[in-house]
Design an enzyme around this catalytic site. Structure first.
Site, PDB file in Angstrom:
ATOM      1  N   SER A  11       0.859  -1.181   0.000  1.00 21.31           N
ATOM      2  CA  SER A  11       0.000   0.000   0.000  1.00 21.31           C
ATOM      3  C   SER A  11       0.898   1.234   0.000  1.00 21.31           C
ATOM      4  O   SER A  11       1.667   1.451   0.938  1.00 21.31           O
ATOM      5  CB  SER A  11      -0.882   0.024   1.248  1.00 21.31           C
ATOM      6  OG  SER A  11      -1.418   1.324   1.415  1.00 21.31           O
ATOM      7  N   HIS A  36      -1.355  -1.346  -4.158  1.00 20.94           N
ATOM      8  CA  HIS A  36      -2.630  -0.976  -3.516  1.00 20.94           C
ATOM      9  C   HIS A  36      -2.654   0.542  -3.317  1.00 20.94           C
ATOM     10  O   HIS A  36      -1.732   1.117  -2.738  1.00 20.94           O
ATOM     11  CB  HIS A  36      -2.725  -1.706  -2.174  1.00 20.94           C
ATOM     12  CG  HIS A  36      -4.000  -1.497  -1.429  1.00 20.94           C
ATOM     13  ND1 HIS A  36      -5.162  -2.192  -1.695  1.00 20.94           N
ATOM     14  CD2 HIS A  36      -4.301  -0.674  -0.392  1.00 20.94           C
ATOM     15  CE1 HIS A  36      -6.119  -1.818  -0.858  1.00 20.94           C
ATOM     16  NE2 HIS A  36      -5.631  -0.891  -0.052  1.00 20.94           N
ATOM     17  N   ASP A  38      -4.855   3.707  -1.828  1.00 19.01           N
ATOM     18  CA  ASP A  38      -5.929   4.065  -0.896  1.00 19.01           C
ATOM     19  C   ASP A  38      -6.445   5.467  -1.179  1.00 19.01           C
ATOM     20  O   ASP A  38      -5.704   6.444  -1.046  1.00 19.01           O
ATOM     21  CB  ASP A  38      -5.397   4.017   0.542  1.00 19.01           C
ATOM     22  CG  ASP A  38      -5.164   2.593   1.012  1.00 19.01           C
ATOM     23  OD1 ASP A  38      -6.139   1.810   0.990  1.00 19.01           O
ATOM     24  OD2 ASP A  38      -4.026   2.269   1.379  1.00 19.01           O
ATOM     25  N   MET A  40      -9.047   8.335  -0.045  1.00 25.36           N
ATOM     26  CA  MET A  40      -9.862   8.750   1.113  1.00 25.36           C
ATOM     27  C   MET A  40     -10.355  10.167   0.908  1.00 25.36           C
ATOM     28  O   MET A  40      -9.611  11.017   0.410  1.00 25.36           O
ATOM     29  CB  MET A  40      -9.011   8.705   2.380  1.00 25.36           C
ATOM     30  CG  MET A  40      -8.329   7.377   2.622  1.00 25.36           C
ATOM     31  SD  MET A  40      -7.298   7.469   4.098  1.00 25.36           S
ATOM     32  CE  MET A  40      -6.566   5.834   4.067  1.00 25.36           C
ATOM     33  N   HIS A  69      -8.557   1.136  -3.629  1.00 26.73           N
ATOM     34  CA  HIS A  69      -9.463   0.972  -2.482  1.00 26.73           C
ATOM     35  C   HIS A  69     -10.132   2.312  -2.234  1.00 26.73           C
ATOM     36  O   HIS A  69      -9.504   3.245  -1.746  1.00 26.73           O
ATOM     37  CB  HIS A  69      -8.611   0.510  -1.283  1.00 26.73           C
ATOM     38  CG  HIS A  69      -9.378   0.333  -0.010  1.00 26.73           C
ATOM     39  ND1 HIS A  69      -8.749   0.138   1.209  1.00 26.73           N
ATOM     40  CD2 HIS A  69     -10.708   0.301   0.250  1.00 26.73           C
ATOM     41  CE1 HIS A  69      -9.664  -0.001   2.152  1.00 26.73           C
ATOM     42  NE2 HIS A  69     -10.859   0.108   1.606  1.00 26.73           N
ATOM     43  N   MET A  71     -12.260   4.683  -0.288  1.00 30.63           N
ATOM     44  CA  MET A  71     -12.874   4.975   1.014  1.00 30.63           C
ATOM     45  C   MET A  71     -13.518   6.352   0.898  1.00 30.63           C
ATOM     46  O   MET A  71     -13.051   7.343   1.464  1.00 30.63           O
ATOM     47  CB  MET A  71     -11.794   4.937   2.108  1.00 30.63           C
ATOM     48  CG  MET A  71     -11.351   3.520   2.424  1.00 30.63           C
ATOM     49  SD  MET A  71      -9.731   3.464   3.215  1.00 30.63           S
ATOM     50  CE  MET A  71      -8.679   3.523   1.769  1.00 30.63           C
ATOM     51  N   MET A 140     -11.415  -5.814   5.835  1.00 28.35           N
ATOM     52  CA  MET A 140     -10.636  -4.778   6.518  1.00 28.35           C
ATOM     53  C   MET A 140     -10.321  -5.274   7.928  1.00 28.35           C
ATOM     54  O   MET A 140     -11.219  -5.619   8.692  1.00 28.35           O
ATOM     55  CB  MET A 140     -11.414  -3.467   6.612  1.00 28.35           C
ATOM     56  CG  MET A 140     -11.507  -2.673   5.317  1.00 28.35           C
ATOM     57  SD  MET A 140      -9.928  -2.340   4.522  1.00 28.35           S
ATOM     58  CE  MET A 140      -9.075  -1.379   5.774  1.00 28.35           C
ATOM     59  N   ASP A 178      -6.525  -6.323   4.550  1.00 26.82           N
ATOM     60  CA  ASP A 178      -5.889  -4.999   4.525  1.00 26.82           C
ATOM     61  C   ASP A 178      -5.941  -4.399   5.925  1.00 26.82           C
ATOM     62  O   ASP A 178      -7.020  -4.178   6.467  1.00 26.82           O
ATOM     63  CB  ASP A 178      -6.655  -4.115   3.522  1.00 26.82           C
ATOM     64  CG  ASP A 178      -6.067  -2.721   3.364  1.00 26.82           C
ATOM     65  OD1 ASP A 178      -4.939  -2.469   3.838  1.00 26.82           O
ATOM     66  OD2 ASP A 178      -6.756  -1.871   2.750  1.00 26.82           O
TER      67      ASP A 178
HETATM   68  C1  DX5 Z   1      -6.164   1.758   5.781  1.00 27.57           C
HETATM   69  C2  DX5 Z   1      -5.776   1.407   4.373  1.00 27.57           C
HETATM   70  C3  DX5 Z   1      -4.667   0.436   4.261  1.00 27.57           C
HETATM   71  C4  DX5 Z   1      -3.364   0.897   4.864  1.00 27.57           C
HETATM   72  C5  DX5 Z   1      -2.726  -0.322   5.441  1.00 27.57           C
HETATM   73  O1  DX5 Z   1      -7.282   2.568   5.720  1.00 27.57           O
HETATM   74  O2  DX5 Z   1      -6.896   0.856   3.712  1.00 27.57           O
HETATM   75  O3  DX5 Z   1      -4.474   0.009   2.925  1.00 27.57           O
HETATM   76  O4  DX5 Z   1      -2.478   1.483   3.958  1.00 27.57           O
HETATM   77  O5  DX5 Z   1      -1.599   0.066   6.166  1.00 27.57           O
HETATM   78  P1  DX5 Z   1      -0.909  -0.915   7.189  1.00 27.57           P
HETATM   79  O6  DX5 Z   1      -0.436  -2.108   6.417  1.00 27.57           O
HETATM   80  O7  DX5 Z   1       0.211  -0.088   7.721  1.00 27.57           O
HETATM   81  O8  DX5 Z   1      -1.917  -1.272   8.232  1.00 27.57           O
HETATM   82 ZN    ZN Z   2      -6.511  -0.050   1.713  1.00 30.44          ZN
END
Ligand code: DX5
Ligand code: ZN
Length: 230
Positions: A11, A36, A38, A40, A69, A71, A140, A178
């Site tokens: 990620s 990956h 993310d 947000m 992903h 969010m 998650m 994740d």
């Molecule tokens: C959290 C994200 C993850 C995050 C995971 O909201 O969806 O993808 O980057 O990070 P680690 O592996 O550090 O928990």
């Molecule tokens: Zn994620």
């Protein structure tokens, strides 16, 4: 027990954004299977990360599959643009999402793989209606919003239960995890049924070497000596 090759996807949330291209090249050289990303929006989760222009930059930096992903609220307004910007897989959350079925169909129509996820406190039964039409389910194992959080242990049981649902309804569907994934818990996570691992802080640790971190994760997920499950 014979295990399928587990896919590992760093990620980039935990990467150094000043050197994002190099950080992607490094995980690629270390054997990453996908990247990956993310996204947000500060509404669905209490943090704002990155969006379409950064995804385009990631797309230009690698040929690896990109797993986006989302969010964000109202993901249905965005999935086509994320597919066009280079996402190979697009994950949307079941929470507050009345049009989930059509959003997943829209991802498919836009040429990306539809994937569905849910927060740690959301009942897994919410997944059931859409399992037949997704290519991936993401469990998650932290509350989404931040990297570097601790793996929630109850996620292992959720993996086992969702694996059973997939075996029955969509056996070729990937089961991704994740949040808080590390070399020290990866073996248990794979034994519980995950075949696709996302790891941010465990790979992009500020003081560690990316290649070493990737190798440690890979070792933890490879059953090459027929070693017993722990
Ligand atoms: C959290 C994200 C993850 C995050 C995971 O909201 O969806 O993808 O980057 O990070 P680690 O592996 O550090 O928990
Ligand atoms: Zn994620």
């Amino acid at each position: 027990m014979t295990m399928h090759r587990v896919l590992i996807g760093p990620s980039i949330l935990s990467a150094n954004f000043r050197r994002l291209g190099e950080q992607i090249a490094e995980v690629e050289a270390a054997g990453a299977d996908f990247i990956h990303v993310d996204v947000m929006d500060g509404v669905f989760v209490p943090n704002i990360s990155i969006g379409l222009p950064v995804l385009e930059a990631v797309r230009a930096a690698t040929n690896l599959p990109i797993d986006v992903h989302l969010m964000i609220v109202e993901p249905e307004r965005w999935v086509e643009r994320f597919a066009r910007a280079g996402a190979n897989t697009i994950t949307v959350h079941v929470e507050e999402h009345p049009n989930l079925y059509s959003t997943l169909r829209a991802i498919d129509a836009a040429g990306a793989e539809p994937s569905v996820t849910l927060n740690p406190a959301t009942p897994i039964v919410m997944l059931e209606p859409v399992i037949p039409i997704v290519r991936q389910v993401l469990i998650m194992s932290v509350n989404p919003g931040f990297g570097g959080q601790t793996f929630i242990p109850a996620s292992l049981d959720r993996l086992r239960r969702v694996r059973a649902m997939l075996d029955e309804m969509n056996p070729s569907c990937r089961l991704e995890i994740d949040g808080g994934v590390k070399a020290s818990n990866a073996r248990r996570i794979v034994a519980a049924g995950a075949d696709t691992l996302v790891a941010g802080s465990a790979i992009y640790a500020p003081d560690g070497r990316i290649a070493d971190a990737m190798a440690a994760l890979r070792r933890a997920t490879t059953d090459d000596e027929g070693e017993a499950e722990r």
